[in-house]
Design a protein around this motif. Structure first.
Motif, PDB file in Angstrom:
ATOM      1  N   PHE A  81       0.791  -1.257  -0.030  1.00  0.00           N
ATOM      2  CA  PHE A  81       0.052   0.019   0.137  1.00  0.00           C
ATOM      3  C   PHE A  81       0.927   1.355  -0.057  1.00  0.00           C
ATOM      4  O   PHE A  81       0.855   2.127  -0.722  1.00  0.00           O
ATOM      5  CB  PHE A  81      -0.853  -0.082   1.104  1.00  0.00           C
ATOM      6  CG  PHE A  81      -1.977  -0.910   1.201  1.00  0.00           C
ATOM      7  CD1 PHE A  81      -2.364  -1.575   0.093  1.00  0.00           C
ATOM      8  CD2 PHE A  81      -2.519  -1.516   2.377  1.00  0.00           C
ATOM      9  CE1 PHE A  81      -3.473  -2.546   0.207  1.00  0.00           C
ATOM     10  CE2 PHE A  81      -3.359  -2.562   2.428  1.00  0.00           C
ATOM     11  CZ  PHE A  81      -3.965  -3.205   1.449  1.00  0.00           C
ATOM     12  N   ASP A  82       1.948   1.162   0.764  1.00  0.00           N
ATOM     13  CA  ASP A  82       2.900   2.369   0.889  1.00  0.00           C
ATOM     14  C   ASP A  82       3.479   2.579  -0.395  1.00  0.00           C
ATOM     15  O   ASP A  82       3.563   3.987  -0.814  1.00  0.00           O
ATOM     16  CB  ASP A  82       3.719   2.236   2.020  1.00  0.00           C
ATOM     17  CG  ASP A  82       3.384   1.972   3.447  1.00  0.00           C
ATOM     18  OD1 ASP A  82       2.185   2.698   3.535  1.00  0.00           O
ATOM     19  OD2 ASP A  82       4.145   1.782   4.261  1.00  0.00           O
ATOM     20  N   TYR A  83       3.860   1.587  -1.042  1.00  0.00           N
ATOM     21  CA  TYR A  83       4.683   1.636  -2.478  1.00  0.00           C
ATOM     22  C   TYR A  83       3.530   2.287  -3.285  1.00  0.00           C
ATOM     23  O   TYR A  83       3.893   3.154  -4.106  1.00  0.00           O
ATOM     24  CB  TYR A  83       4.969   0.202  -2.794  1.00  0.00           C
ATOM     25  CG  TYR A  83       5.294   0.359  -4.494  1.00  0.00           C
ATOM     26  CD1 TYR A  83       6.579   0.392  -4.796  1.00  0.00           C
ATOM     27  CD2 TYR A  83       4.346  -0.098  -5.382  1.00  0.00           C
ATOM     28  CE1 TYR A  83       7.035   0.505  -6.015  1.00  0.00           C
ATOM     29  CE2 TYR A  83       4.890  -0.302  -6.793  1.00  0.00           C
ATOM     30  CZ  TYR A  83       6.227   0.193  -7.149  1.00  0.00           C
ATOM     31  OH  TYR A  83       6.476   0.251  -8.281  1.00  0.00           O
ATOM     32  N   LEU A  84       2.348   1.854  -3.551  1.00  0.00           N
ATOM     33  CA  LEU A  84       1.375   2.516  -4.218  1.00  0.00           C
ATOM     34  C   LEU A  84       1.203   4.125  -3.986  1.00  0.00           C
ATOM     35  O   LEU A  84       0.930   4.940  -4.830  1.00  0.00           O
ATOM     36  CB  LEU A  84       0.078   2.000  -4.296  1.00  0.00           C
ATOM     37  CG  LEU A  84       0.020   0.370  -4.784  1.00  0.00           C
ATOM     38  CD1 LEU A  84      -1.281  -0.388  -4.532  1.00  0.00           C
ATOM     39  CD2 LEU A  84       0.184   0.575  -6.330  1.00  0.00           C
ATOM     40  N   ILE A  85       1.088   4.356  -2.892  1.00  0.00           N
ATOM     41  CA  ILE A  85       1.009   5.762  -2.511  1.00  0.00           C
ATOM     42  C   ILE A  85       1.915   6.605  -2.701  1.00  0.00           C
ATOM     43  O   ILE A  85       1.787   7.855  -3.101  1.00  0.00           O
ATOM     44  CB  ILE A  85       0.805   5.893  -0.822  1.00  0.00           C
ATOM     45  CG1 ILE A  85      -0.547   5.284  -0.322  1.00  0.00           C
ATOM     46  CG2 ILE A  85       0.922   7.180  -0.315  1.00  0.00           C
ATOM     47  CD1 ILE A  85      -1.011   5.292   1.225  1.00  0.00           C
ATOM     48  N   GLU A  86       3.176   6.122  -2.848  1.00  0.00           N
ATOM     49  CA  GLU A  86       4.535   6.887  -3.244  1.00  0.00           C
ATOM     50  C   GLU A  86       4.349   7.079  -4.504  1.00  0.00           C
ATOM     51  O   GLU A  86       4.991   7.956  -5.262  1.00  0.00           O
ATOM     52  CB  GLU A  86       5.690   5.950  -2.818  1.00  0.00           C
ATOM     53  CG  GLU A  86       6.136   5.983  -1.352  1.00  0.00           C
ATOM     54  CD  GLU A  86       7.029   5.084  -1.096  1.00  0.00           C
ATOM     55  OE1 GLU A  86       8.063   4.720  -2.102  1.00  0.00           O
ATOM     56  OE2 GLU A  86       7.588   4.791   0.039  1.00  0.00           O
ATOM     57  N   ARG A  87       3.870   6.001  -5.446  1.00  0.00           N
ATOM     58  CA  ARG A  87       3.598   6.258  -6.793  1.00  0.00           C
ATOM     59  C   ARG A  87       2.435   7.114  -7.065  1.00  0.00           C
ATOM     60  O   ARG A  87       2.160   7.058  -8.405  1.00  0.00           O
ATOM     61  CB  ARG A  87       3.588   4.761  -7.488  1.00  0.00           C
ATOM     62  CG  ARG A  87       4.838   4.207  -7.478  1.00  0.00           C
ATOM     63  CD  ARG A  87       4.930   2.930  -8.562  1.00  0.00           C
ATOM     64  NE  ARG A  87       4.482   2.994  -9.771  1.00  0.00           N
ATOM     65  CZ  ARG A  87       4.574   2.453 -10.903  1.00  0.00           C
ATOM     66  NH1 ARG A  87       5.201   1.159 -10.687  1.00  0.00           N
ATOM     67  NH2 ARG A  87       3.953   2.791 -11.862  1.00  0.00           N
ATOM     68  N   LYS A  88       1.621   7.499  -6.298  1.00  0.00           N
ATOM     69  CA  LYS A  88       0.481   8.327  -6.456  1.00  0.00           C
ATOM     70  C   LYS A  88      -0.469   7.503  -7.184  1.00  0.00           C
ATOM     71  O   LYS A  88      -1.338   8.071  -8.117  1.00  0.00           O
ATOM     72  CB  LYS A  88       0.974   9.538  -7.270  1.00  0.00           C
ATOM     73  CG  LYS A  88       1.792  10.539  -6.341  1.00  0.00           C
ATOM     74  CD  LYS A  88       2.158  11.954  -6.974  1.00  0.00           C
ATOM     75  CE  LYS A  88       2.755  12.935  -6.184  1.00  0.00           C
ATOM     76  NZ  LYS A  88       3.607  12.434  -5.092  1.00  0.00           N
ATOM     77  N   ILE A  89      -0.559   6.237  -7.048  1.00  0.00           N
ATOM     78  CA  ILE A  89      -1.629   5.383  -7.746  1.00  0.00           C
ATOM     79  C   ILE A  89      -2.901   5.354  -6.642  1.00  0.00           C
ATOM     80  O   ILE A  89      -2.696   5.184  -5.323  1.00  0.00           O
ATOM     81  CB  ILE A  89      -1.124   4.039  -7.838  1.00  0.00           C
ATOM     82  CG1 ILE A  89      -0.033   4.105  -8.992  1.00  0.00           C
ATOM     83  CG2 ILE A  89      -2.544   3.175  -8.305  1.00  0.00           C
ATOM     84  CD1 ILE A  89       0.331   2.748  -9.337  1.00  0.00           C
ATOM     85  N   PRO A  90      -4.068   5.840  -7.042  1.00  0.00           N
ATOM     86  CA  PRO A  90      -5.191   6.162  -6.048  1.00  0.00           C
ATOM     87  C   PRO A  90      -5.818   5.064  -5.601  1.00  0.00           C
ATOM     88  O   PRO A  90      -6.654   5.122  -4.501  1.00  0.00           O
ATOM     89  CB  PRO A  90      -5.954   7.148  -6.721  1.00  0.00           C
ATOM     90  CG  PRO A  90      -5.771   6.861  -8.181  1.00  0.00           C
ATOM     91  CD  PRO A  90      -4.418   6.275  -8.430  1.00  0.00           C
ATOM     92  N   ALA A  91      -5.950   3.917  -6.291  1.00  0.00           N
ATOM     93  CA  ALA A  91      -6.790   2.855  -6.027  1.00  0.00           C
ATOM     94  C   ALA A  91      -6.422   1.277  -6.182  1.00  0.00           C
ATOM     95  O   ALA A  91      -5.356   1.276  -7.027  1.00  0.00           O
ATOM     96  CB  ALA A  91      -8.121   2.857  -6.666  1.00  0.00           C
ATOM     97  N   VAL A  92      -6.489   0.428  -5.474  1.00  0.00           N
ATOM     98  CA  VAL A  92      -6.142  -1.067  -5.356  1.00  0.00           C
ATOM     99  C   VAL A  92      -6.970  -1.913  -5.219  1.00  0.00           C
ATOM    100  O   VAL A  92      -7.897  -1.858  -4.361  1.00  0.00           O
ATOM    101  CB  VAL A  92      -4.792  -1.179  -4.800  1.00  0.00           C
ATOM    102  CG1 VAL A  92      -4.985  -0.926  -3.172  1.00  0.00           C
ATOM    103  CG2 VAL A  92      -4.110  -2.448  -5.027  1.00  0.00           C
ATOM    104  N   ASN A  93      -7.096  -2.889  -5.930  1.00  0.00           N
ATOM    105  CA  ASN A  93      -8.072  -4.124  -5.486  1.00  0.00           C
ATOM    106  C   ASN A  93      -6.935  -5.342  -4.941  1.00  0.00           C
ATOM    107  O   ASN A  93      -5.802  -5.364  -5.581  1.00  0.00           O
ATOM    108  CB  ASN A  93      -8.273  -4.777  -6.973  1.00  0.00           C
ATOM    109  CG  ASN A  93      -9.771  -4.004  -7.342  1.00  0.00           C
ATOM    110  OD1 ASN A  93     -10.627  -3.347  -6.547  1.00  0.00           O
ATOM    111  ND2 ASN A  93      -9.756  -3.963  -8.755  1.00  0.00           N
TER     112      ASN A  93
END
Length: 220
Positions: free
Chosen positions: A95-107
């Motif tokens: 989750f932290d990795y996605l936030i750093e990449r500014k990706i807003p949503a994940v399944n």
């Protein structure tokens, strides 16, 4: 299992494959088809590779003599993200990795089943990411996500909806649920909103004043 499609501009949610019980192949295939980015936790990588899934990011602490070089070759090009921090779970690190990449949503799939401690932790930990990442956990029987203070969605009649508080949740109001909530409070371990259902085809509205409230769309 075919590889996933690349969707322009990260318009669709990313996909994390954790290491719980596997989901139905059709569900996994649908998610892969529209995921711009597929992240696999190291503990699940061997199982995922056997399904022939193309992985974009392999993430974890890589303990137990994990062979990253093998996957660099067999999954090229792949990003290897080493996350040795033992204060967080590998799923939280993803989750932290996605936030750093500014990706807003994940399944997220394969995050439930198998060990009960992992299932409970994976589900409850999503509350800390409120307002930073939209997270949906899916398996063959449930779709789980954190509610905003006001939530509205169309559902067919008899859809099973469970409202699970993380801690204490106050000032809950609902419309179009068989067991209505009118200023109620729910507290984990004492009173939850499990196994409610939609009365009529149409909009369900759920509001709450304070606290963290999970909604689970359940499929028997």
């Amino acid at each position: 299992m075919s590889s996933h499609h690349i969707v322009r501009d990260d318009q669709e949610p990313a996909l994390i494959i954790a290491n719980g019980a596997p989901c139905d192949a059709e569900l996994l295939g649908q998610l892969l088809e529209w995921s711009p980015l597929v992240i696999v936790l190291d503990s699940a990588m061997e199982r995922v590779a056997k399904l022939g899934i193309k992985v974009d990011v392999l993430l974890g602490d890589f303990d137990r003599d994990f062979d990253t070089e093998y996957y660099k070759q067999t999954q090229y090009p792949i990003e290897i993200v080493h996350t040795p921090d033992q204060e967080k779970t590998d799923l939280e690190k993803a989750f932290d990795y996605l936030i750093e990449r500014k990706i807003p949503a994940v399944n997220v799939v394969w995050a439930t089943g198998k060990r009960a401690d992992h299932t409970i932790t994976n589900i409850t930990n999503i509350v800390q990411y409120r307002n930073r990442l939209k997270i949906v956990i899916l398996d063959d029987h449930s779709k789980i996500f954190l509610l905003p203070n006001k939530f509205e969605k169309w559902y067919p009649a008899d859809t099973i909806i469970s409202l699970i508080p993380i801690g204490n949740v106050n000032g809950i109001h609902s419309k179009n649920l068989f067991y209505p909530l009118q200023g109620d409070s729910l507290t984990i371990g004492y009173r939850t909103g499990s196994s409610n259902h939609v009365v009529l085809d149409g909009i369900v509205t759920i509001e709450h004043q304070e606290g963290d409230l999970l909604l689970m769309e359940c499929f028997d």
